[in-house]
Scaffold this active site. Structure first.
Site, PDB file in Angstrom:
ATOM      1  N   HIS A   1       7.822   1.627 -23.548  1.00 14.75           N
ATOM      2  CA  HIS A   1       6.997   2.988 -23.075  1.00 14.75           C
ATOM      3  C   HIS A   1       7.855   3.968 -22.448  1.00 14.75           C
ATOM      4  O   HIS A   1       8.068   5.238 -22.820  1.00 14.75           O
ATOM      5  CB  HIS A   1       5.787   2.639 -22.094  1.00 14.75           C
ATOM      6  N   ASN A   2       8.458   3.520 -21.492  1.00 17.54           N
ATOM      7  CA  ASN A   2       9.308   4.299 -20.239  1.00 17.54           C
ATOM      8  C   ASN A   2      10.630   5.050 -21.258  1.00 17.54           C
ATOM      9  O   ASN A   2      10.895   6.003 -21.264  1.00 17.54           O
ATOM     10  CB  ASN A   2      10.072   3.817 -19.385  1.00 17.54           C
TER      11      ASN A   2
ATOM     12  N   LYS B   1       5.934  -1.987 -21.410  1.00 18.56           N
ATOM     13  CA  LYS B   1       6.232  -0.844 -20.351  1.00 18.56           C
ATOM     14  C   LYS B   1       7.471  -0.342 -20.451  1.00 18.56           C
ATOM     15  O   LYS B   1       7.807   0.875 -20.142  1.00 18.56           O
ATOM     16  CB  LYS B   1       5.798  -1.440 -19.079  1.00 18.56           C
TER      17      LYS B   1
ATOM     18  N   MET C   1       1.535   3.858  -5.345  1.00 23.63           N
ATOM     19  CA  MET C   1       0.802   3.153  -6.363  1.00 23.63           C
ATOM     20  C   MET C   1      -0.027   2.351  -5.951  1.00 23.63           C
ATOM     21  O   MET C   1      -1.300   2.285  -6.340  1.00 23.63           O
ATOM     22  CB  MET C   1       1.749   2.617  -7.337  1.00 23.63           C
ATOM     23  N   GLY C   2       0.047   1.146  -4.972  1.00 20.15           N
ATOM     24  CA  GLY C   2      -0.560   0.269  -4.354  1.00 20.15           C
ATOM     25  C   GLY C   2      -1.956   1.066  -3.967  1.00 20.15           C
ATOM     26  O   GLY C   2      -3.049   0.478  -4.079  1.00 20.15           O
TER      27      GLY C   2
ATOM     28  N   ARG D   1      20.588  12.175 -19.255  1.00 18.82           N
ATOM     29  CA  ARG D   1      20.388  12.180 -18.026  1.00 18.82           C
ATOM     30  C   ARG D   1      21.783  11.811 -17.335  1.00 18.82           C
ATOM     31  O   ARG D   1      22.140  12.392 -16.090  1.00 18.82           O
ATOM     32  CB  ARG D   1      19.396  11.091 -17.420  1.00 18.82           C
TER      33      ARG D   1
ATOM     34  N   LEU E   1       0.878  -1.403   0.206  1.00 18.57           N
ATOM     35  CA  LEU E   1      -0.010   0.107  -0.029  1.00 18.57           C
ATOM     36  C   LEU E   1       0.836   1.331  -0.031  1.00 18.57           C
ATOM     37  O   LEU E   1       0.530   2.261   0.593  1.00 18.57           O
ATOM     38  CB  LEU E   1      -0.830  -0.169   1.058  1.00 18.57           C
TER      39      LEU E   1
ATOM     40  N   HIS F   1      37.287 -10.847 -41.823  1.00 17.05           N
ATOM     41  CA  HIS F   1      36.143 -11.398 -41.469  1.00 17.05           C
ATOM     42  C   HIS F   1      35.249 -11.608 -42.915  1.00 17.05           C
ATOM     43  O   HIS F   1      34.140 -12.141 -42.870  1.00 17.05           O
ATOM     44  CB  HIS F   1      35.131 -10.023 -40.594  1.00 17.05           C
TER      45      HIS F   1
ATOM     46  N   LYS G   1      15.380   5.427 -12.717  1.00  9.96           N
ATOM     47  CA  LYS G   1      15.460   4.213 -12.031  1.00  9.96           C
ATOM     48  C   LYS G   1      15.688   2.957 -13.015  1.00  9.96           C
ATOM     49  O   LYS G   1      15.488   1.995 -12.487  1.00  9.96           O
ATOM     50  CB  LYS G   1      14.034   4.201 -11.546  1.00  9.96           C
TER      51      LYS G   1
ATOM     52  N   GLU H   1       9.161   7.757 -23.165  1.00  9.67           N
ATOM     53  CA  GLU H   1       8.984   8.712 -22.156  1.00  9.67           C
ATOM     54  C   GLU H   1      10.525   9.682 -22.148  1.00  9.67           C
ATOM     55  O   GLU H   1      10.487  10.748 -22.015  1.00  9.67           O
ATOM     56  CB  GLU H   1       8.636   8.148 -21.055  1.00  9.67           C
ATOM     57  N   TYR H   2      11.657   8.982 -21.959  1.00 12.61           N
ATOM     58  CA  TYR H   2      12.801   9.465 -21.722  1.00 12.61           C
ATOM     59  C   TYR H   2      13.105  10.320 -22.665  1.00 12.61           C
ATOM     60  O   TYR H   2      13.538  11.637 -22.700  1.00 12.61           O
ATOM     61  CB  TYR H   2      14.032   8.609 -21.688  1.00 12.61           C
TER      62      TYR H   2
ATOM     63  N   SER I   1       1.140   2.459 -16.127  1.00 16.01           N
ATOM     64  CA  SER I   1       1.777   3.765 -16.483  1.00 16.01           C
ATOM     65  C   SER I   1       0.594   4.615 -16.115  1.00 16.01           C
ATOM     66  O   SER I   1      -0.544   4.449 -16.411  1.00 16.01           O
ATOM     67  CB  SER I   1       2.036   4.067 -17.703  1.00 16.01           C
TER      68      SER I   1
ATOM     69  N   ASN J   1      -0.142  -5.213   3.685  1.00 16.21           N
ATOM     70  CA  ASN J   1       0.983  -4.478   3.348  1.00 16.21           C
ATOM     71  C   ASN J   1       2.256  -5.096   4.324  1.00 16.21           C
ATOM     72  O   ASN J   1       1.888  -5.496   5.379  1.00 16.21           O
ATOM     73  CB  ASN J   1       0.869  -3.101   3.835  1.00 16.21           C
TER      74      ASN J   1
HETATM   75  P1  NDP Z   1       6.407   3.277  -2.511  1.00 15.34           P
HETATM   76  O1  NDP Z   1       7.764   3.378  -2.070  1.00 15.34           O
HETATM   77  O2  NDP Z   1       5.352   4.186  -2.341  1.00 15.34           O
HETATM   78  O3  NDP Z   1       5.640   1.719  -1.746  1.00 15.34           O
HETATM   79  C1  NDP Z   1       6.378   0.616  -1.865  1.00 15.34           C
HETATM   80  C2  NDP Z   1       5.436  -0.557  -1.294  1.00 15.34           C
HETATM   81  O4  NDP Z   1       6.401  -1.608  -1.328  1.00 15.34           O
HETATM   82  C3  NDP Z   1       5.079  -0.112   0.140  1.00 15.34           C
HETATM   83  O5  NDP Z   1       3.856  -0.955   0.313  1.00 15.34           O
HETATM   84  C4  NDP Z   1       6.318  -0.978   0.815  1.00 15.34           C
HETATM   85  O6  NDP Z   1       5.862  -1.448   2.095  1.00 15.34           O
HETATM   86  C5  NDP Z   1       6.473  -2.116  -0.127  1.00 15.34           C
HETATM   87  N1  NDP Z   1       7.868  -2.759   0.039  1.00 15.34           N
HETATM   88  C6  NDP Z   1       9.029  -2.264  -0.114  1.00 15.34           C
HETATM   89  N2  NDP Z   1       9.889  -3.350   0.160  1.00 15.34           N
HETATM   90  C7  NDP Z   1       9.493  -4.333   0.220  1.00 15.34           C
HETATM   91  C8  NDP Z   1       9.879  -5.733   0.805  1.00 15.34           C
HETATM   92  N3  NDP Z   1      10.937  -5.874   0.888  1.00 15.34           N
HETATM   93  N4  NDP Z   1       8.684  -6.538   0.941  1.00 15.34           N
HETATM   94  C9  NDP Z   1       7.433  -6.233   0.960  1.00 15.34           C
HETATM   95  N5  NDP Z   1       7.261  -5.110   0.546  1.00 15.34           N
HETATM   96  C10 NDP Z   1       7.768  -4.139   0.415  1.00 15.34           C
HETATM   97  O7  NDP Z   1       6.549   2.775  -4.055  1.00 15.34           O
HETATM   98  P2  NDP Z   1       5.673   2.940  -5.343  1.00 15.34           P
HETATM   99  O8  NDP Z   1       4.231   2.784  -4.939  1.00 15.34           O
HETATM  100  O9  NDP Z   1       5.931   4.162  -5.924  1.00 15.34           O
HETATM  101  O10 NDP Z   1       6.216   2.018  -6.197  1.00 15.34           O
HETATM  102  C11 NDP Z   1       5.718   0.525  -6.005  1.00 15.34           C
HETATM  103  C12 NDP Z   1       5.868  -0.291  -7.688  1.00 15.34           C
HETATM  104  O11 NDP Z   1       5.308   0.658  -8.608  1.00 15.34           O
HETATM  105  C13 NDP Z   1       7.639  -0.028  -8.062  1.00 15.34           C
HETATM  106  O12 NDP Z   1       7.714  -1.682  -8.464  1.00 15.34           O
HETATM  107  C14 NDP Z   1       7.596   0.970  -8.817  1.00 15.34           C
HETATM  108  O13 NDP Z   1       8.535   0.815  -9.819  1.00 15.34           O
HETATM  109  C15 NDP Z   1       6.250   0.867  -9.344  1.00 15.34           C
HETATM  110  N6  NDP Z   1       5.655   1.777 -10.191  1.00 15.34           N
HETATM  111  C16 NDP Z   1       5.723   3.148  -9.611  1.00 15.34           C
HETATM  112  C17 NDP Z   1       5.250   4.525 -10.042  1.00 15.34           C
HETATM  113  C18 NDP Z   1       5.264   5.748  -9.819  1.00 15.34           C
HETATM  114  O14 NDP Z   1       4.931   6.787 -10.266  1.00 15.34           O
HETATM  115  N7  NDP Z   1       5.526   5.836  -8.430  1.00 15.34           N
HETATM  116  C19 NDP Z   1       4.553   4.197 -11.634  1.00 15.34           C
HETATM  117  C20 NDP Z   1       4.445   2.950 -12.363  1.00 15.34           C
HETATM  118  C21 NDP Z   1       5.122   1.816 -11.506  1.00 15.34           C
HETATM  119  P3  NDP Z   1       6.201  -0.643   3.480  1.00 15.34           P
HETATM  120  O15 NDP Z   1       4.966   0.188   3.687  1.00 15.34           O
HETATM  121  O16 NDP Z   1       6.442  -1.855   4.514  1.00 15.34           O
HETATM  122  O17 NDP Z   1       7.522  -0.131   3.283  1.00 15.34           O
END
Ligand code: NDP
Length: 466
Positions: free
Chosen positions: A187-188, A184, A14-15, A289, A11, A449, A262, A191-192, A130, A33
């Site tokens: 796509h990125n 994806k 993104m989640g 970059r 959570l 060659h 990233k 985007e770059y 995305s 979470n």
């Molecule tokens: P956040 O840092 O906001 O959240 C990370 C989440 O992952 C948290 O719920 C964290 O839990 C959990 N987490 C981290 N490490 C672990 C672990 N070792 N085991 C279990 N859970 C873990 O990241 P985002 O929501 O931004 O990104 C999440 C994914 O989405 C990534 O793969 C990212 O690349 C991808 N993404 C992000 C975008 C963006 O714009 N931000 C766009 C598209 C994709 P806890 O609360 O316990 O730390």
């Protein structure tokens, strides 16, 4: 199976946004979470939507609550944490369950994980998402890779939460295993290139044509009303319109000129090269970059050599035409990588559908994608965007402008990594006979060659070996 119930683990930004989107669209979602306190915090912040979401204090609790075959989506970092998560979750699942990695994964990892889960009679889906937080909350564009069975189970949920373009949900099954994450990644990469192109044009307008930053913001806003309309164009104009309250400087001037990354741009370039492809505009953007990160070196070089740049005679109309041509070429390079990967991995990627699902929700959404989808639909055998009659007039009017922009900028000392790469790509690809005969001669000279002749079959060596 209740196809509209899904478990969501992770959570973070993104989640949490995805879970709220699901709840709003009537998808029954159960969440957990790693740090359990985040679940209560999330539910507290969810307002009335919290009533539609069931929270769990452990991964085991979440899994137990899901009907089989389960759909379990993880929105956590797709690197080592994803492997650790799979180790933990596999023993808790039942045959036929599906795990979805909705993070930004390297598609090689996705293929490896799909094989691992298949050994346990589990499905693994790599889902490219995305649109950032806003997209995840209100409608992302999603690129799915996985089995058709998994797609059948997931499609109603993904279609419900996806962005829509004229009613069409921006989600598709791109192919099996790593196909979605690969799309994806490309796509990125695009985007770059697009972001760097916009940064280059900003530099030319503000410092070359010596325009006030607010004028530049307005020019970007105006371009966003025309054929260059895109999300990145829109936000660039907006970003440039802000001022820093304490200093009263344009806000852009208080941001350190060192770009983060990233890895997805780099992955695109690496895969392009592995596939024997070119993605020079994306490569240039990744390089830009990397160079930006070397600020102390750049400062030393400026002290040593000076950073003088002459004023530029350049106008917005010329830049608009140049950018439009460059944008066609940037998408062309992206789709060429997709076509090469499709053959290499036997994915049968559909460029029409990919262009369609990029039309809303995602960061590279752009008006041009309507024409790109139509171009691929009209002439699939050619498979090369710049050959499509749809883009002839854009290129015929845009390339001379691009040439002027690149030439004048080079003479005055403005770096244009992406725009110059676009021009070079174009000038290379329109030559029926290029310079590679000399490369072949050199290779034969130092390494025996061999080469093909234009007038005889077989492998030949030059007179230097007689
Ligand atoms: P956040 O840092 O906001 O959240 C990370 C989440 O992952 C948290 O719920 C964290 O839990 C959990 N987490 C981290 N490490 C672990 C672990 N070792 N085991 C279990 N859970 C873990 O990241 P985002 O929501 O931004 O990104 C999440 C994914 O989405 C990534 O793969 C990212 O690349 C991808 N993404 C992000 C975008 C963006 O714009 N931000 C766009 C598209 C994709 P806890 O609360 O316990 O730390």
């Amino acid at each position: 199976m209740n196809s509209r119930k899904i478990g969501l683990y992770g959570l973070g930004t993104m989640g949490a946004a995805l879970a709220l989107n699901m709840a709003e669209k009537g998808v029954k979602v159960e969440v957990a979470n790693r740090t359990p306190s985040a679940v209560l915090r999330f539910l507290d912040d969810a307002g009335p939507l919290a009533e539609r979401i069931a929270g769990h204090q452990s991964l085991k609790g979440l899994i137990t609550a899901l009907p089989t075959p389960r759909l379990l989506l993880a929105m956590i970092p797709s690197t080592a944490p994803m492997d650790a998560f799979l180790d933990e979750v596999i023993p808790l699942l039942s045959p036929g369950d599906t795990v979805i990695d909705a993070g930004n994964a390297d598609f090689h990892d996705t293929r490896r994980r799909a094989t691992l889960l298949a050994e346990h009679d589990l499905h693994f889906v790599g889902l490219g998402v995305s649109g950032g937080e806003e997209g995840a909350r209100h409608g992302p564009s999603m690129m799915m890779g996985g089995s058709e069975d998994s797609w059948d189970g997931l499609e109603p949920i993904l279609s419900a939460i996806a962005a829509r373009h004229d009613g069409d949900p921006c989600v598709a099954r791109c192919g099996p295993d790593g196909a979605g994450h690969f799309v994806k990644t490309v796509h990125n990469g695009i985007e770059y290139a697009d972001m760097e192109m916009l940064a280059e044009v900003y530099d030319l307008l503000r410092f070359g044509a010596v325009r006030d930053v607010r004028d530049v913001a307005e020019i970007f806003a105006k371009w966003n009303q025309g054929p260059l309309e895109s999300y990145l164009m829109e936000i660039t104009g907006k970003v440039l319109s802000y001022a820093d309250a304490p200093t009263n400087l344009p806000f852009i001037d208080v941001i350190l000129d060192r770009a983060g990354q990233k890895g997805t741009g780099r992955w695109t370039v690496i895969e392009a090269v592995r596939l024997g492809q070119s993605a020079t505009m994306i490569e240039a953007a990744v390089a830009a970059r990397a160079w930006s990160a070397e600020k102390p070196l750049r400062e030393t070089a400026e002290e040593t050599f000076g950073a003088d740049r002459a004023a530029l005679d350049i106008d917005a109309d010329m830049l608009e035409r140049a950018m439009l041509a460059a944008r066609v070429l940037e998408y062309a390079q992206g789709f060429r990588i997709l076509a090469a990967a499709s053959v290499e991995y036997d994915w049968h990627l559909d460029p029409v559908r990919i262009a369609q699902i990029w039309r809303a929700g995602c960061i590279i959404r752009a008006r041009l994608l309507d024409d790109i989808a139509a171009a691929f639909a009209e002439s699939p055998p050619k498979d090369q965007l710049f050959l499509s009659p749809r883009f002839s007039s854009v290129l015929m009017s845009g390339i001379p402008a691009l040439r002027e922009v690149v030439t004048r900028a080079a003479q005055a000392g403005y770096p244009l990594p992406v725009l110059a790469a676009a021009l070079t790509f174009w000038d290379t690809m329109r030559q029926g006979r290029g310079t590679a005969s000399l490369i072949q001669a050199q290779r034969d000279f130092f390494g025996r060659h061999g080469f093909e002749r234009i007038d005889q079959e077989g492998d030949h060596h030059g007179p230097w070996w007689r």
